[in-house]
Design a protein around this motif. Structure first.
Motif, PDB file in Angstrom:
ATOM      1  N   TRP A  17       9.841   2.068   9.671  1.00 51.97           N
ATOM      2  CA  TRP A  17       9.164   1.669   8.439  1.00 51.97           C
ATOM      3  C   TRP A  17       9.145   2.835   7.450  1.00 51.97           C
ATOM      4  N   ASN A  21      10.959   3.055   3.706  1.00 47.64           N
ATOM      5  CA  ASN A  21      10.107   3.243   2.530  1.00 47.64           C
ATOM      6  C   ASN A  21      10.241   4.650   1.957  1.00 47.64           C
ATOM      7  N   ASN A  24       8.028   7.895   2.978  1.00 44.59           N
ATOM      8  CA  ASN A  24       6.671   7.973   2.462  1.00 44.59           C
ATOM      9  C   ASN A  24       5.694   8.113   3.641  1.00 44.59           C
TER      10      ASN A  24
END
Length: 98
Positions: A17, A21, A24
């Motif tokens: 994830w 992203n 981040n």
């Protein structure tokens, strides 16, 4: 933020994830309630060594029960047996006292 236990699958999910992203870490930290430093370390290890880097690896010395006796020399094997006998005797003495 307090660290919580995570499984191997959870760590993979969190790292993937994070990568999707744009690295981040702060957002991932808030979403999964894991410290920023842990996510950073997992992601770095994942990128360098793959998924296997996220598996838990026990550190330290092996316990005496995990040592394979066939790989030991005669002297080492006898010392190990002596230690086991001493531990057994100590346990029996404690049982007698109780």
């Amino acid at each position: 933020m307090k660290t919580r236990k995570t499984t191997y699958e959870e760590r993979i999910e969190i790292v993937e994830w994070t990568i999707k992203n744009n690295m981040n870490y702060k957002k991932a930290s808030g979403k999964y309630e894991i410290p920023y430093a842990n996510i950073y370390k997992w992601t770095k290890n994942y990128l360098e060594n793959g998924k296997e880097a996220l598996k838990y690896k026990k550190r330290g010395r092996k316990t005496k029960t995990k040592i394979k006796k066939q790989n030991l020399t005669e002297t080492e094997r006898l010392k190990l047996e002596l230690d086991e006998e001493r531990a057994l005797r100590k346990r029996r003495e404690l049982e007698i006292e109780i």
